[in-house]
Write an enzyme that holds these catalytic residues in place. Structure first.
Site, PDB file in Angstrom:
ATOM      1  N   GLU B  51      57.074  34.225  -0.756  1.00 41.56           N
ATOM      2  CA  GLU B  51      57.308  35.669  -0.911  1.00 41.56           C
ATOM      3  C   GLU B  51      57.924  36.313   0.321  1.00 41.56           C
ATOM      4  O   GLU B  51      58.656  37.296   0.234  1.00 41.56           O
ATOM      5  CB  GLU B  51      56.010  36.394  -1.261  1.00 41.56           C
ATOM      6  CG  GLU B  51      55.486  36.126  -2.666  1.00 41.56           C
ATOM      7  CD  GLU B  51      54.536  34.937  -2.724  1.00 41.56           C
ATOM      8  OE1 GLU B  51      54.474  34.161  -1.749  1.00 41.56           O
ATOM      9  OE2 GLU B  51      53.843  34.789  -3.750  1.00 41.56           O
ATOM     10  N   PHE B 113      39.605  38.172  -8.340  1.00 40.10           N
ATOM     11  CA  PHE B 113      40.478  37.070  -7.949  1.00 40.10           C
ATOM     12  C   PHE B 113      41.862  37.614  -7.584  1.00 40.10           C
ATOM     13  O   PHE B 113      42.433  38.416  -8.305  1.00 40.10           O
ATOM     14  CB  PHE B 113      40.601  36.062  -9.106  1.00 40.10           C
ATOM     15  CG  PHE B 113      41.551  34.940  -8.796  1.00 40.10           C
ATOM     16  CD1 PHE B 113      41.275  34.038  -7.773  1.00 40.10           C
ATOM     17  CD2 PHE B 113      42.734  34.797  -9.512  1.00 40.10           C
ATOM     18  CE1 PHE B 113      42.161  33.014  -7.476  1.00 40.10           C
ATOM     19  CE2 PHE B 113      43.617  33.771  -9.226  1.00 40.10           C
ATOM     20  CZ  PHE B 113      43.340  32.875  -8.202  1.00 40.10           C
ATOM     21  N   GLN B 114      42.359  37.179  -6.460  1.00 35.21           N
ATOM     22  CA  GLN B 114      43.659  37.608  -5.929  1.00 35.21           C
ATOM     23  C   GLN B 114      43.756  39.127  -5.770  1.00 35.21           C
ATOM     24  O   GLN B 114      44.815  39.710  -5.969  1.00 35.21           O
ATOM     25  CB  GLN B 114      44.815  37.067  -6.781  1.00 35.21           C
ATOM     26  CG  GLN B 114      44.920  35.532  -6.660  1.00 35.21           C
ATOM     27  CD  GLN B 114      46.244  34.969  -7.150  1.00 35.21           C
ATOM     28  OE1 GLN B 114      46.861  35.497  -8.059  1.00 35.21           O
ATOM     29  NE2 GLN B 114      46.691  33.879  -6.530  1.00 35.21           N
ATOM     30  N   LYS B 163      47.585  45.357 -13.522  1.00 34.75           N
ATOM     31  CA  LYS B 163      48.023  44.597 -14.702  1.00 34.75           C
ATOM     32  C   LYS B 163      47.844  45.387 -16.000  1.00 34.75           C
ATOM     33  O   LYS B 163      48.692  45.325 -16.888  1.00 34.75           O
ATOM     34  CB  LYS B 163      47.242  43.277 -14.765  1.00 34.75           C
ATOM     35  CG  LYS B 163      47.875  42.253 -15.685  1.00 34.75           C
ATOM     36  CD  LYS B 163      47.173  40.908 -15.544  1.00 34.75           C
ATOM     37  CE  LYS B 163      47.848  39.855 -16.429  1.00 34.75           C
ATOM     38  NZ  LYS B 163      47.188  38.543 -16.276  1.00 34.75           N
ATOM     39  N   MET B 478      63.767  31.346  24.122  1.00 37.48           N
ATOM     40  CA  MET B 478      63.506  32.623  24.798  1.00 37.48           C
ATOM     41  C   MET B 478      62.134  32.590  25.471  1.00 37.48           C
ATOM     42  O   MET B 478      61.946  33.146  26.557  1.00 37.48           O
ATOM     43  CB  MET B 478      63.610  33.776  23.800  1.00 37.48           C
ATOM     44  CG  MET B 478      63.629  35.142  24.444  1.00 37.48           C
ATOM     45  SD  MET B 478      64.977  35.343  25.635  1.00 37.48           S
ATOM     46  CE  MET B 478      66.274  36.040  24.604  1.00 37.48           C
TER      47      MET B 478
END
Lengths: 163, 565
Positions: B51, B113-114, B163, B478
């Site tokens: 993602e 969940f999630q 949802k 760097m």
């Protein structure tokens, strides 16, 4: 310098956390905070007290204005205004103290709003320095609990904070 | 017509003219993915492999086109993986729109969940965010999100959609416009302030234009170029502003700041009038604030009032869209009778040319080892200076900025504010998707590229033949440079051990890999790579690991305190 910043914000869930989050993320300090509904049910009035120099306060006001949920902001300290806070203080009140505390409350034009066999609960309305002075005048060992509303403010005269 | 929330999302995006959507499916966003399958007609979804890459790709798509970048991810880990991309976009004011799935409203707060508090987590790194609790508000909320992301100072907006809201049905009509009473955008600068700025500019003896990403984002390149040429003053651009004014123009004195040119930083230090346009006085530009432009009167044009006098107190603030303000300035100049002080300006240019003559970007060429700077110069030559260059973060980023002069805006795509390693490859994907026929090269290092290397798979699936120019010096360059300068050469954890065989790795992903170690081979190999128009080519270029980025203003030093070599 101490500034009272007052704003109207959308009555959206999370609006308060945006204001509080802005202060913590940018390292500003909120010393006092009150939020309550207004006559317009779509907005809440939030008043906060913060410290800072002119440049810091200017930045705070600009960043508050940048928040989408904030409709209007005013730094009340910039003009003539009325400041009030409500102090509720519970004191140990037995023996000679009962009379003494009542006298002190009268001097400060405070009211005793609740009484028990051993305590008084006193209400005082004023600005911060008046609450401070009252608390300082008390024998610290008698203070059982202190509740302060934080500052509320409104502009004097015909000026008002409106949408 | 009555649609489900999920169908509304898809229909709205198409009505809004969105063509590309970057994302990754998951439980809480399945209804929208189903609607993509059943409802979408024009909208193309690009399936990334992580993602974070979706957010970066959409971000770069926006940087290159000026259109919003669209992202769709699921709740919980989908949302948290998108966070780095949101912060990256936020720091550089990129209009990114991230749609996240959320657990059903009746389960919010129950540690489902999630489930994460997506709105809470993202709050400090978005311009605004929404949790949609009622499908009736969905279309209008989406419209608000686009409006907020694209107007004023642009920025990312997140919309969290539970949802059950995706499944609920309501009447849909496309909201043509939206009104947000608490969100008002300035459309014009104050004419009195613009007049004051013109007065200062006319009387200046040692003026400098200092311009930034705001000119690119505000599509004000043409106006800026005209203004700078009209005045005849020198211009220095920030890392984010590169390309807004052509670098090949004689009036350009290069990038300023920590790794800016000697002439740019000294001109800043000695100027008497600083004309800052769409730049935000970042610490990488100013060096130590107390030593910044000690003799200058400062004009600052910016769309965001909160940017003005944030780090440096300015004398003439002008709040407004850069293009419009510059238009107004040009208009006033057309009626202006005074002329700039030609004698003073000539003396100022003479001074600047003297600073320029030390040629601070000169480096020691080598026939034994590949110098990273030479790779960028060659890249510029082979792409005729006309490619889209994305970069990751580190030494290679600075070399790309220094040695690839950009003559057009939106060609240089990098993470300036947040400095996010791992953006380079997804950035290249985003640009290539927007401009399939353009040359797109990603300048990266062996450290950064491994942060999102899984996207090689996405590139194969969608046919994105970008060129990856990996300056492989076996070090986090760097970090190593700072350790060399400031930590007594204790190279703690900056050596990249156990590197993969990039050629084999890239071949395993179905692309072309090349390893280059000999400076003599570099040009032939790079020409070969760019000749393969329809293949992604990964050039693993073994470069001199001792090379540092110069000039350098050490953190906390003034602009006149540069380390040159």
């Amino acid at each position: 310098m101490r500034h009272i910043i007052s704003m109207l914000m959308e009555n959206e869930s999370g609006a308060l956390s945006r204001v509080a989050g802005l202060f913590s993320a940018r390292g500003y300090n909120i010393q006092e905070l009150t939020v309550a509904p207004t006559e317009d049910e779509t907005v809440s009035r939030l008043t906060l007290v913060t410290e800072g120099n002119e440049q810091q306060i200017e930045q705070i006001v600009k960043h508050l204005n940048r928040l989408v949920d904030v409709v209007k902001v005013v730094d009340l300290t910039n003009g003539e205004h009325i400041e009030r806070e409500l102090l509720l203080i519970k004191l140990m009140a037995t023996g000679a103290h009962r009379e003494e505390l009542k006298r002190l409350a009268d001097i400060f034009r405070a009211q005793i709003v609740d009484v028990s066999a051993t305590t008084y609960t006193i209400q005082l309305v004023g600005n911060k320095s008046k609450s401070d002075a009252f608390i300082n005048a008390l024998d610290a060992s008698l203070i059982l609990e202190t509740v302060r509303s934080g500052a509320l403010g409104i502009m004097r005269g015909e000026k008002r904070l409106q949408i | 017509m009555e649609l489900t929330g999920a169908q509304i999302v898809v229909k709205f995006l198409e009505d809004e003219g969105v063509e590309h959507l970057w994302g990754y499916p998951g439980g809480a966003v399945l209804p929208i993915y189903d609607a993509l399958d059943t409802t979408a007609t024009k909208l193309q979804h690009i399936l990334v492999r992580h993602e974070q890459a979706a957010t970066h790709a959409a971000d770069a798509y926006s940087r290159a086109t000026g259109k919003p970048g669209l992202v769709l991810v699921t709740s919980g880990p989908g949302a948290t993986n998108a966070i780095t991309g949101l912060a990256t976009a936020y720091m550089d004011s990129i209009p990114l729109i991230v749609i996240t799935g959320q657990v059903p409203t009746n389960m919010i707060g129950l540690d489902a969940f999630q489930e994460v508090d997506t709105v809470g987590i993202s709050r400090p790194i978005v311009k605004h965010n929404f949790l949609v609790r009622d499908v009736a508000d969905l279309a209008e909320t989406l419209k608000k999100a686009f409006h907020i992301a694209l107007t004023g100072r642009p920025g990312p907006v997140l919309i969290d959609i539970p949802k059950d809201v995706q499944n609920a049905k309501t009447e849909y009509t496309y909201p043509e416009s939206v009104n947000i009473r608490s969100y008002n955008v300035v459309t014009k600068g104050h004419s009195g302030q613009i007049r004051k700025a013109i007065d200062l500019m006319m009387n200046a003896e040692r003026p400098v234009f200092y311009t930034g990403g705001g000119v690119v984002l505000g599509d004000a390149s043409a106006q800026l170029t005209e203004l700078v040429r009209t005045m005849g003053y020198p211009i220095t651009q920030t890392l984010m502003g590169l390309g807004a004014f052509p670098a090949s123009d004689a009036q350009s004195i290069g990038m300023l700041g920590m790794h800016g040119t000697y002439e740019a930083n000294l001109a800043m230090h000695h100027c008497d009038v600083l004309i800052a346009i769409g730049a935000r006085f970042d610490d990488r530009v100013t060096g130590k604030i107390e030593k910044f432009c000690p003799t200058a009167k400062i004009i600052h044009v910016d769309i965001d009032p909160a940017s003005i006098s944030k780090n440096v107190k300015v004398d003439v603030p002008i709040v407004g869209p850069v293009a419009q303000v510059l238009e107004d300035m040009l208009d006033m100049l057309r009626h202006e009778k005074r002329k700039p002080n030609s004698e003073a300006i000539a003396a100022w240019w003479k001074q600047i040319d003297e600073w320029r003559s030390i040629k601070c970007l000169t480096y020691q060429p080598s026939t034994k080892v590949i110098k990273p700077q030479s790779v960028i110069e060659l890249l510029h030559e082979i792409t005729k200076g006309d490619a889209y260059i994305t970069s990751d973060v580190g030494q290679h980023q600075m070399w790309a900025a220094q040695y690839y002069p950009f003559d057009k805006p939106r060609r240089w795509i990098n993470s300036g504010g947040l400095g996010t390693m791992g953006v380079g490859l997804p950035y290249a994907m985003g640009v290539k998707m927007a401009f399939p026929d353009a040359e797109v090269a990603c300048v990266t290092g062996e450290g950064s590229i491994q942060m999102n290397i899984q996207e090689l798979s996405t590139c194969l699936q969608y046919g994105l033949p970008v060129k990856i120019i990996c300056l492989n010096n076996r070090f986090l360059g760097m970090v190593r440079q700072w350790q060399e300068f400031f930590y007594d050469r204790r190279y703690s954890m900056s050596y990249m051990d156990s590197l993969p065989d990039f050629v084999k790795l890239v071949e395993a992903y179905g692309h072309v890999g090349m390893k280059v170690t000999d400076p003599a081979e570099l040009e032939t190999k790079m020409r070969e790579a760019f000749a393969m128009k329809d293949r992604l080519v990964f050039m693993d270029i073994q470069t001199d690991h001792t090379e540092n980025v110069y000039p350098m203003i050490p953190a906390g030093a003034g602009q006149n305190e540069m380390i040159l070599v």
